[in-house]
Design a protein around this motif. Structure first.
Motif, short mmCIF file in Angstrom:
data_model
loop_
_atom_site.label_atom_id
_atom_site.label_comp_id
_atom_site.label_asym_id
_atom_site.label_seq_id
_atom_site.Cartn_x
_atom_site.Cartn_y
_atom_site.Cartn_z
N ARG A 1 0.81 -1.34 0.17
CA ARG A 1 0.07 -0.20 0.04
C ARG A 1 1.12 1.13 -0.01
O ARG A 1 1.95 1.24 0.61
N THR A 2 0.47 2.05 -0.86
CA THR A 2 1.36 3.37 -0.99
C THR A 2 0.50 4.36 0.07
O THR A 2 -0.65 4.65 -0.02
N PRO A 3 1.19 4.95 0.92
CA PRO A 3 0.67 6.08 1.80
C PRO A 3 -0.09 7.26 1.05
O PRO A 3 0.54 7.54 0.12
N ARG A 4 -0.83 7.61 1.87
CA ARG A 4 -1.70 8.76 1.25
C ARG A 4 -0.82 10.03 1.14
O ARG A 4 -0.06 10.04 2.16
N ASN A 5 -0.71 10.85 0.21
CA ASN A 5 0.11 11.97 -0.06
C ASN A 5 1.53 11.82 -0.17
O ASN A 5 2.18 12.50 0.08
N TYR A 6 1.89 10.48 -0.43
CA TYR A 6 3.28 10.18 -0.74
C TYR A 6 3.52 10.58 -2.37
O TYR A 6 2.79 9.91 -3.20
N ASP A 7 4.31 11.18 -2.55
CA ASP A 7 4.73 11.57 -4.19
C ASP A 7 5.63 10.87 -4.64
O ASP A 7 6.07 11.08 -5.71
#
Length: 109
Positions: free
Chosen positions: A6-12
């Motif tokens: 899962r990619t964390p929210r707000n991770y660019d």
């Protein structure tokens, strides 16, 4: 089948998600010093002031160790009242002044 992480929210994707110790240390030290900036005798002496004169005459703060304030109560009726109805409020009041207080134990004696 391979699981997708899962990619964390707000991770660019351009910076690491972890934090360095130098960022965390000041906050942690402040929290620790707030918890340790007390003397057990101060907590024991604050008992009559926080519970009030009437209950203070029938109880006595005996010790404070490892976050637990131990209080001696004169009779079973008062013990029951304190444990069932007042304990949560008293713990909250003590934590406002002394963050190290985690619990209050009552004992008839």
């Amino acid at each position: 089948m391979e699981k997708m992480k899962r990619t964390p929210r707000n991770y660019d994707g351009s910076k690491p998600t972890g934090k360095e110790v130098k960022e965390l240390l000041p906050g942690m030290l402040a929290k620790l010093s707030a918890k340790c900036d007390y003397k057990p005798l101060q907590i024991l002496e604050a008992w009559p002031e926080i519970v009030g004169e009437r209950i203070g005459k029938m109880t006595r703060a005996v010790s404070f160790d490892e976050g637990v304030l131990r209080v001696q109560v004169k009779n079973s009726t008062l013990y029951s009242l304190l444990v069932e109805h007042e304990k949560r409020r008293l713990v909250t009041e003590f934590q406002k002044r002394f963050p190290a207080v985690r619990d209050i134990w009552f004992k008839i004696g």
